[in-house]
Design an enzyme around this catalytic site. Structure first.
Site, PDB file in Angstrom:
ATOM      1  N   ASP A   1      37.090  30.705  39.560  1.00 33.84           N
ATOM      2  CA  ASP A   1      37.823  31.768  38.870  1.00 33.84           C
ATOM      3  C   ASP A   1      39.267  31.338  38.596  1.00 33.84           C
ATOM      4  O   ASP A   1      39.861  30.599  39.369  1.00 33.84           O
ATOM      5  CB  ASP A   1      37.849  33.037  39.741  1.00 33.84           C
ATOM      6  CG  ASP A   1      36.609  33.894  39.518  1.00 33.84           C
ATOM      7  OD1 ASP A   1      35.687  33.440  38.823  1.00 33.84           O
ATOM      8  OD2 ASP A   1      36.585  35.024  40.038  1.00 33.84           O
TER       9      ASP A   1
ATOM     10  N   ILE B   1      44.520  42.144  42.776  1.00 32.06           N
ATOM     11  CA  ILE B   1      43.782  43.107  41.949  1.00 32.06           C
ATOM     12  C   ILE B   1      43.543  44.361  42.774  1.00 32.06           C
ATOM     13  O   ILE B   1      42.964  44.292  43.866  1.00 32.06           O
ATOM     14  CB  ILE B   1      42.426  42.509  41.502  1.00 32.06           C
ATOM     15  CG1 ILE B   1      42.642  41.142  40.844  1.00 32.06           C
ATOM     16  CG2 ILE B   1      41.688  43.471  40.590  1.00 32.06           C
ATOM     17  CD1 ILE B   1      41.389  40.278  40.799  1.00 32.06           C
ATOM     18  N   MET B   2      43.972  45.460  42.254  1.00 31.43           N
ATOM     19  CA  MET B   2      43.874  46.710  43.007  1.00 31.43           C
ATOM     20  C   MET B   2      42.427  47.159  43.140  1.00 31.43           C
ATOM     21  O   MET B   2      41.669  47.159  42.165  1.00 31.43           O
ATOM     22  CB  MET B   2      44.668  47.784  42.256  1.00 31.43           C
ATOM     23  CG  MET B   2      45.054  48.929  43.111  1.00 31.43           C
ATOM     24  SD  MET B   2      46.277  49.889  42.213  1.00 31.43           S
ATOM     25  CE  MET B   2      46.925  50.821  43.552  1.00 31.43           C
ATOM     26  N   TRP B   3      42.047  47.525  44.347  1.00 33.14           N
ATOM     27  CA  TRP B   3      40.694  48.036  44.577  1.00 33.14           C
ATOM     28  C   TRP B   3      40.603  49.446  44.015  1.00 33.14           C
ATOM     29  O   TRP B   3      41.551  50.234  44.133  1.00 33.14           O
ATOM     30  CB  TRP B   3      40.390  48.034  46.080  1.00 33.14           C
ATOM     31  CG  TRP B   3      38.919  48.082  46.376  1.00 33.14           C
ATOM     32  CD1 TRP B   3      38.207  49.163  46.789  1.00 33.14           C
ATOM     33  CD2 TRP B   3      37.994  47.001  46.266  1.00 33.14           C
ATOM     34  NE1 TRP B   3      36.889  48.821  46.946  1.00 33.14           N
ATOM     35  CE2 TRP B   3      36.723  47.503  46.627  1.00 33.14           C
ATOM     36  CE3 TRP B   3      38.101  45.649  45.890  1.00 33.14           C
ATOM     37  CZ2 TRP B   3      35.571  46.708  46.624  1.00 33.14           C
ATOM     38  CZ3 TRP B   3      36.958  44.866  45.893  1.00 33.14           C
ATOM     39  CH2 TRP B   3      35.715  45.391  46.256  1.00 33.14           C
ATOM     40  N   LEU B   4      39.490  49.765  43.367  1.00 36.65           N
ATOM     41  CA  LEU B   4      39.360  51.086  42.760  1.00 36.65           C
ATOM     42  C   LEU B   4      39.168  52.146  43.842  1.00 36.65           C
ATOM     43  O   LEU B   4      38.566  51.865  44.882  1.00 36.65           O
ATOM     44  CB  LEU B   4      38.173  51.092  41.790  1.00 36.65           C
ATOM     45  CG  LEU B   4      38.333  50.159  40.597  1.00 36.65           C
ATOM     46  CD1 LEU B   4      37.075  50.138  39.749  1.00 36.65           C
ATOM     47  CD2 LEU B   4      39.533  50.573  39.753  1.00 36.65           C
TER      48      LEU B   4
ATOM     49  N   LYS C   1      42.912  36.698  44.547  1.00 39.61           N
ATOM     50  CA  LYS C   1      42.219  35.508  44.025  1.00 39.61           C
ATOM     51  C   LYS C   1      43.236  34.385  43.927  1.00 39.61           C
ATOM     52  O   LYS C   1      44.239  34.526  43.222  1.00 39.61           O
ATOM     53  CB  LYS C   1      41.567  35.785  42.663  1.00 39.61           C
ATOM     54  CG  LYS C   1      40.379  36.763  42.735  1.00 39.61           C
ATOM     55  CD  LYS C   1      39.477  36.693  41.495  1.00 39.61           C
ATOM     56  CE  LYS C   1      38.271  37.633  41.647  1.00 39.61           C
ATOM     57  NZ  LYS C   1      37.327  37.563  40.503  1.00 39.61           N
TER      58      LYS C   1
ATOM     59  N   ASP D   1      30.952  35.259  31.368  1.00 35.94           N
ATOM     60  CA  ASP D   1      30.275  35.394  32.664  1.00 35.94           C
ATOM     61  C   ASP D   1      30.081  36.853  33.070  1.00 35.94           C
ATOM     62  O   ASP D   1      30.009  37.162  34.240  1.00 35.94           O
ATOM     63  CB  ASP D   1      31.110  34.650  33.724  1.00 35.94           C
ATOM     64  CG  ASP D   1      30.321  34.382  34.999  1.00 35.94           C
ATOM     65  OD1 ASP D   1      29.091  34.218  34.911  1.00 35.94           O
ATOM     66  OD2 ASP D   1      30.930  34.351  36.072  1.00 35.94           O
TER      67      ASP D   1
ATOM     68  N   GLN E   1      32.751  33.791  44.382  1.00 35.31           N
ATOM     69  CA  GLN E   1      34.036  33.101  44.316  1.00 35.31           C
ATOM     70  C   GLN E   1      34.915  33.369  45.529  1.00 35.31           C
ATOM     71  O   GLN E   1      34.888  34.466  46.086  1.00 35.31           O
ATOM     72  CB  GLN E   1      34.778  33.554  43.062  1.00 35.31           C
ATOM     73  CG  GLN E   1      34.027  33.289  41.774  1.00 35.31           C
ATOM     74  CD  GLN E   1      33.969  31.820  41.456  1.00 35.31           C
ATOM     75  OE1 GLN E   1      34.997  31.149  41.397  1.00 35.31           O
ATOM     76  NE2 GLN E   1      32.769  31.295  41.267  1.00 35.31           N
TER      77      GLN E   1
ATOM     78  N   ASP F   1      36.336  41.594  37.308  1.00 32.68           N
ATOM     79  CA  ASP F   1      35.889  40.209  37.370  1.00 32.68           C
ATOM     80  C   ASP F   1      36.132  39.486  36.041  1.00 32.68           C
ATOM     81  O   ASP F   1      35.200  39.204  35.289  1.00 32.68           O
ATOM     82  CB  ASP F   1      34.413  40.114  37.780  1.00 32.68           C
ATOM     83  CG  ASP F   1      34.030  38.684  38.120  1.00 32.68           C
ATOM     84  OD1 ASP F   1      34.946  37.855  38.274  1.00 32.68           O
ATOM     85  OD2 ASP F   1      32.822  38.391  38.212  1.00 32.68           O
TER      86      ASP F   1
HETATM   87  N1  LIG Z   1      38.971  45.972  42.008  1.00 34.33           N
HETATM   88  C1  LIG Z   1      37.762  46.305  42.449  1.00 34.33           C
HETATM   89  N2  LIG Z   1      37.478  47.574  42.796  1.00 34.33           N
HETATM   90  C2  LIG Z   1      36.254  47.912  43.236  1.00 34.33           C
HETATM   91  N3  LIG Z   1      35.237  47.044  43.379  1.00 34.33           N
HETATM   92  C3  LIG Z   1      35.454  45.766  43.054  1.00 34.33           C
HETATM   93  C4  LIG Z   1      36.725  45.325  42.576  1.00 34.33           C
HETATM   94  N4  LIG Z   1      36.655  43.995  42.340  1.00 34.33           N
HETATM   95  C5  LIG Z   1      35.417  43.633  42.661  1.00 34.33           C
HETATM   96  N5  LIG Z   1      34.680  44.677  43.100  1.00 34.33           N
HETATM   97  C6  LIG Z   1      33.293  44.622  43.562  1.00 34.33           C
HETATM   98  O1  LIG Z   1      33.084  43.359  44.164  1.00 34.33           O
HETATM   99  C7  LIG Z   1      32.095  42.630  43.479  1.00 34.33           C
HETATM  100  C8  LIG Z   1      32.473  41.168  43.467  1.00 34.33           C
HETATM  101  O2  LIG Z   1      33.701  40.968  42.784  1.00 34.33           O
HETATM  102  P1  LIG Z   1      33.836  39.886  41.636  1.00 34.33           P
HETATM  103  O3  LIG Z   1      32.803  40.175  40.589  1.00 34.33           O
HETATM  104  O4  LIG Z   1      35.253  39.803  41.208  1.00 34.33           O
HETATM  105  O5  LIG Z   1      33.434  38.575  42.435  1.00 34.33           O
HETATM  106  P2  LIG Z   1      32.801  37.211  41.946  1.00 34.33           P
HETATM  107  O6  LIG Z   1      32.901  36.292  43.091  1.00 34.33           O
HETATM  108  O7  LIG Z   1      33.421  36.791  40.680  1.00 34.33           O
HETATM  109  O8  LIG Z   1      31.294  37.639  41.695  1.00 34.33           O
HETATM  110  P3  LIG Z   1      30.228  36.866  40.751  1.00 34.33           P
HETATM  111  O9  LIG Z   1      30.218  35.481  41.197  1.00 34.33           O
HETATM  112  O10 LIG Z   1      28.944  37.615  41.019  1.00 34.33           O
HETATM  113  O11 LIG Z   1      30.691  37.008  39.355  1.00 34.33           O
HETATM  114  C9  LIG Z   1      32.031  43.276  42.112  1.00 34.33           C
HETATM  115  O12 LIG Z   1      30.774  43.129  41.531  1.00 34.33           O
HETATM  116  C10 LIG Z   1      32.333  44.738  42.433  1.00 34.33           C
HETATM  117  O13 LIG Z   1      31.171  45.390  42.900  1.00 34.33           O
HETATM  118 MN   LIG Z   2      32.687  36.370  38.775  1.00 38.91          MN
END
Ligand SMILES: Nc1ncnc2c1ncn2[C@@H]1O[C@H](COP(=O)(O)OP(=O)(O)OP(=O)(O)O)[C@@H](O)[C@H]1O
Ligand SMILES: [Mn+2]
Length: 438
Positions: free
Chosen positions: A182, A263-266, A164, A327, A148, A346
């Site tokens: 999303d 969204i805060m990164w961990l 996002k 999802d 996304q 996510d």
């Molecule tokens: N807030 C966060 N802190 C740490 N890692 C994160 C965070 N948000 C996302 N990630 C990492 O980034 C990856 C991708 O983020 P996210 O799942 O939100 O994207 P996506 O585009 O929706 O992915 P998908 O299409 O595979 O569902 C996550 O699988 C995780 O490993």
């Molecule tokens: Mn996703």
């Protein structure tokens, strides 16, 4: 892993700009018939003849028992508990900006633990959320992994966040449990829902409007800045870099700003492990996963190496069902302990259709018939309209309020009742609460 919005014409045909009617008499319009005929397990609000459903997926027979309990449960839990407001007041006090800390990033980093990303009582949370939504943006880059469109931002003080962007209006109808882009507002609602359910595993999230032109482009890396284009009205647009990022599907500023969620990164100290979810979908129409066909699928999971996380997966299913996120193909947890809870990151594929409940999101609960007692107690507490009331009050404090359309809030109340009906079906099947609640 996830598809973009299906390009059928239903998107425009069924777009409704008003909240859905609250009439208890079902309106069997074309769309709903179409939903039934898809042969998947859907229940439209206030269904009259649930027995008429043809459940193609033999793994979900428990649904008929759920529907048997539903009318009585609806009566039993028809009023708001007076305790809801106590909880909401506490949660609201925490998210109100109060100048408790002058180092919000450090506070949030200290809070984050493998089993909870923030404490139950979190004075200073309002300061962290305010910082997330106002701190100057010092750098911007393409998003980390995933399909996304998202942007990775560095905020003043060094905190990394995911941005996002808004892609739909609050009441846009997105059919299909994993269709579409999303929903930025779903990420915000998920954060507050996690605190309400006392499943504090969603990263701190808030709404924020940014100026692509003034705040993002000047601090962008080359690879991100290459994806900025001008829209038809001369406004600034961005398409980013990701699996589904397309130049002709860019997001654009509206009156010089773009709304989104931050969204805060961990923190690095929490190392994430990601595993395929045992109840993941096939993402292929008419191709059923094992759990969809096998009523005893839970037994397999109990005898797998995922067993220590079973109750956490059921908590996540309850959380996802309330938002209609179907999802969660992989699930994250913090490395270290074998039985740590699911890190609920996510959550954007949520709140697509307020009128439909994809019951299969509840499959882990329906098939395992187990739930944490604490989660059950919260659901009881939030029944009878408490859920929507609480969410509405919490979300009202967000900078991009209203975060959810009324119809989606009401849908959450309906889903609480369905979960409680499922649990009563489980109590019956397993011979008492002591075999269901842990
Ligand atoms: N807030 C966060 N802190 C740490 N890692 C994160 C965070 N948000 C996302 N990630 C990492 O980034 C990856 C991708 O983020 P996210 O799942 O939100 O994207 P996506 O585009 O929706 O992915 P998908 O299409 O595979 O569902 C996550 O699988 C995780 O490993
Ligand atoms: Mn996703």
């Amino acid at each position: 892993m996830v598809s973009r919005i299906t390009t059928d014409s239903f998107r425009s045909q069924h777009h409704h700009s008003n909240p859905l009617p609250t009439s208890p008499v079902p309106n069997y319009n074309r769309r709903k018939e179409k939903v039934y005929l898809q042969g998947e397990v859907y229940a439209v609000r206030e269904i009259l003849n649930p027995e008429k459903y043809e459940l193609n997926r033999t793994g979900l027979q428990m649904l008929s028992s759920l529907y048997k309990h539903l009318p009585a449960i609806r009566v039993q839990y028809s009023t708001i508990s007076p305790q809801v407001m106590d909880i909401v007041q506490k949660l609201k006090r925490d998210i109100t900006r109060r100048g408790v800390t002058d180092d919000p990033w450090d506070l949030a980093r200290k809070w984050a633990k493998p089993r909870s990303l923030l404490p139950e009582s979190a004075p200073g949370l309002g300061d962290v959320l305010a910082a997330l939504s106002t701190a100057p943006i010092t750098a911007a880059d393409i998003g980390y992994r995933g399909t996304q469109l998202k942007v990775s931002l560095r905020l003043k003080g060094g905190q990394i966040v995911v941005f996002k962007p808004l892609r739909y209006s609050r009441d846009e109808l997105i059919e299909g449990i994993y269709s579409g882009f999303d929903r930025h507002n779903g990420e915000i609602a998920a954060f507050h829902l996690s605190r309400l359910l006392d499943l504090r595993m969603v990263p701190l999230t808030t709404g924020r409007s940014v100026s692509l032109k003034r705040q993002i482009l000047p601090v962008s890396t080359w690879r991100l800045s290459k994806t900025f284009i001008q829209g038809r009205a001369g406004q600034m647009c961005l398409y980013g870099v990701c699996h589904y990022c397309r130049k002709n599907e860019s997001v654009c500023e509206n009156f010089h700003s773009l709304e989104g969620s931050v969204i805060m990164w961990l923190p690095k100290k929490l190392r994430l492990l990601e595993e395929p979810h045992p109840w993941r979908r096939t993402y292929v129409k008419n191709k059923f996963a094992k759990w969809e066909k096998n009523e005893s699928y839970c037994e397999r999971v109990i005898h797998s190496n995922q067993a220590p996380r079973l109750l956490h997966l059921v908590d996540a299913a309850v959380f996802d069902f309330l938002m209609q996120n179907g999802d969660r193909h992989h699930y994250a947890r913090v490395a270290g302990a074998n039985d740590s809870p699911v890190v609920l990151i996510d959550n954007g594929k949520s709140f697509g259709d307020a009128d439909v409940d994809h019951m299969d999101v509840l499959a882990p609960l329906l098939q395992c018939c187990r739930l944490h007692q604490t989660t059950y107690e919260r659901l009881v507490l939030l029944s009878g309209g408490g859920m929507s009331q609480a969410m509405k009050e919490l979300l009202a404090l967000d900078p991009i309020a209203p975060v959810l359309a009324e119809a989606h809030l009401r849908a959450m109340d309906r889903r609480v009742i369905h979960i409680l009906a499922a649990l009563n079906a489980c109590r019956e099947r397993k011979g008492g609460w002591h075999n269901v609640l842990f």
